[in-house]
Design a protein around this motif. Structure first.
Motif, mmCIF file in Angstrom:
data_model
loop_
_atom_site.group_PDB
_atom_site.id
_atom_site.type_symbol
_atom_site.label_atom_id
_atom_site.label_comp_id
_atom_site.label_asym_id
_atom_site.label_seq_id
_atom_site.Cartn_x
_atom_site.Cartn_y
_atom_site.Cartn_z
ATOM 1 N N LEU A 56 2.262 1.473 -14.106
ATOM 2 C CA LEU A 56 0.707 2.033 -13.643
ATOM 3 C C LEU A 56 0.845 1.517 -15.174
ATOM 4 O O LEU A 56 -0.965 1.003 -15.340
ATOM 5 C CB LEU A 56 1.432 3.132 -13.455
ATOM 6 C CG LEU A 56 2.375 3.649 -11.612
ATOM 7 C CD1 LEU A 56 1.967 5.067 -11.398
ATOM 8 C CD2 LEU A 56 1.678 3.123 -10.198
ATOM 9 N N ARG A 57 1.551 1.654 -16.069
ATOM 10 C CA ARG A 57 1.150 1.169 -17.420
ATOM 11 C C ARG A 57 0.284 -0.403 -17.620
ATOM 12 O O ARG A 57 -0.849 -0.176 -18.521
ATOM 13 C CB ARG A 57 1.572 1.316 -18.346
ATOM 14 C CG ARG A 57 1.764 3.016 -18.826
ATOM 15 C CD ARG A 57 3.210 3.618 -19.581
ATOM 16 N NE ARG A 57 2.744 3.142 -20.678
ATOM 17 C CZ ARG A 57 3.362 3.290 -22.205
ATOM 18 N NH1 ARG A 57 5.407 3.514 -21.683
ATOM 19 N NH2 ARG A 57 3.278 2.999 -23.244
ATOM 20 N N ALA A 58 1.523 -0.792 -17.417
ATOM 21 C CA ALA A 58 0.500 -2.403 -16.837
ATOM 22 C C ALA A 58 -0.393 -2.423 -16.170
ATOM 23 O O ALA A 58 -1.424 -3.270 -16.971
ATOM 24 C CB ALA A 58 1.879 -2.776 -16.306
ATOM 25 N N LEU A 59 -0.566 -1.635 -15.383
ATOM 26 C CA LEU A 59 -2.071 -2.061 -14.307
ATOM 27 C C LEU A 59 -3.389 -1.752 -15.099
ATOM 28 O O LEU A 59 -4.404 -1.868 -15.157
ATOM 29 C CB LEU A 59 -1.462 -1.158 -13.066
ATOM 30 C CG LEU A 59 -2.700 -1.062 -11.392
ATOM 31 C CD1 LEU A 59 -3.274 -2.318 -11.410
ATOM 32 C CD2 LEU A 59 -2.142 -0.344 -10.493
ATOM 33 N N ALA A 60 -2.436 -0.356 -15.789
ATOM 34 C CA ALA A 60 -3.876 0.684 -16.323
ATOM 35 C C ALA A 60 -3.943 -0.658 -17.552
ATOM 36 O O ALA A 60 -5.916 -0.831 -17.642
ATOM 37 C CB ALA A 60 -3.788 1.580 -16.818
ATOM 38 N N PHE B 292 1.298 -1.272 0.062
ATOM 39 C CA PHE B 292 -0.043 -0.016 0.252
ATOM 40 C C PHE B 292 0.707 1.222 0.385
ATOM 41 O O PHE B 292 2.619 1.463 0.354
ATOM 42 C CB PHE B 292 -0.950 -0.286 0.879
ATOM 43 C CG PHE B 292 -0.062 0.350 2.911
ATOM 44 C CD1 PHE B 292 -0.137 1.366 2.941
ATOM 45 C CD2 PHE B 292 0.181 -0.956 3.037
ATOM 46 C CE1 PHE B 292 0.587 1.098 4.182
ATOM 47 C CE2 PHE B 292 0.788 -0.980 4.327
ATOM 48 C CZ PHE B 292 0.813 0.169 5.667
ATOM 49 N N GLY B 293 0.580 2.132 -0.645
ATOM 50 C CA GLY B 293 0.707 3.848 -0.276
ATOM 51 C C GLY B 293 1.619 3.968 -1.579
ATOM 52 O O GLY B 293 1.307 3.612 -3.151
ATOM 53 N N LYS C 147 -9.157 0.695 -8.694
ATOM 54 C CA LYS C 147 -9.407 1.559 -7.578
ATOM 55 C C LYS C 147 -7.292 1.657 -7.286
ATOM 56 O O LYS C 147 -6.634 2.547 -6.779
ATOM 57 C CB LYS C 147 -10.038 0.300 -6.858
ATOM 58 C CG LYS C 147 -9.427 1.506 -5.442
ATOM 59 C CD LYS C 147 -10.778 0.750 -4.270
ATOM 60 C CE LYS C 147 -10.508 0.655 -3.008
ATOM 61 N NZ LYS C 147 -9.781 1.362 -2.576
ATOM 62 N N PHE C 148 -6.687 0.538 -8.287
ATOM 63 C CA PHE C 148 -5.291 0.666 -7.259
ATOM 64 C C PHE C 148 -4.038 1.514 -8.070
ATOM 65 O O PHE C 148 -3.831 1.685 -7.209
ATOM 66 C CB PHE C 148 -5.005 -1.457 -7.298
ATOM 67 C CG PHE C 148 -3.719 -1.009 -7.041
ATOM 68 C CD1 PHE C 148 -2.461 -0.199 -6.094
ATOM 69 C CD2 PHE C 148 -2.894 -2.409 -7.115
ATOM 70 C CE1 PHE C 148 -1.474 -1.190 -6.245
ATOM 71 C CE2 PHE C 148 -1.453 -2.643 -7.322
ATOM 72 C CZ PHE C 148 -0.923 -2.123 -6.354
#
Length: 136
Positions: A96-100, A82-83, A120-121
């Motif tokens: 972050l691009r992979a997450l999106a 978290f954080g 959400k993440f």
């Protein structure tokens, strides 16, 4: 005992100059993955390309790989699950691009819970990231 009311410090992944130069220079992401298999941005590029070509199943697989490789690196960098993971820090952008891309591919294949969780993440990691990545 005094608690840190501001929460955990932002996690910043280490620089990857060779891999980043290849990605920024337009090298085929499949070639980058073969040279740097733990470089999340190359996996994200493959996922984004698959999404743009109408193959959400391949995009999901590429994005999930990039996401998990990024989680490994975040943990090695001190992240505790978290954080903040700031979008403004260039090495974080691959994760972050992979997450999106994972969120978008999940939505495309009808996996609504995964879409919700990943969206959400992403917003929890950095509120700027969803807008920068077209999720708003």
């Amino acid at each position: 005992m005094v608690e840190n009311l501001l929460g955990p410090e932002p996690t910043r992944l280490p620089e990857r100059p060779e891999a980043q130069a290849a990605a920024d220079g337009g090298t085929d992401p499949a070639k980058i993955v073969r040279a740097y298999p733990d470089f999340s941005e190359a996996w994200a590029l493959l996922a984004e390309r698959a999404l743009h070509s109408g193959d959400p199943v391949a995009a999901y697989a590429y994005a999930r790989t990039g996401y998990h490789r990024g989680l490994d690196q975040l943990r090695r960098s001190g992240w505790k699950g978290f954080g903040p993971v700031p979008w403004s820090h260039r090495p974080n952008q691959g994760f972050l691009r992979a997450l999106a891309a994972l969120a978008l591919a999940a939505r495309e294949i009808g996996e609504d819970e995964e879409w919700d969780r990943c969206s959400k993440f992403l917003a929890d990691s950095d509120p700027e990231a969803p807008g920068a990545l077209g999720l708003v």
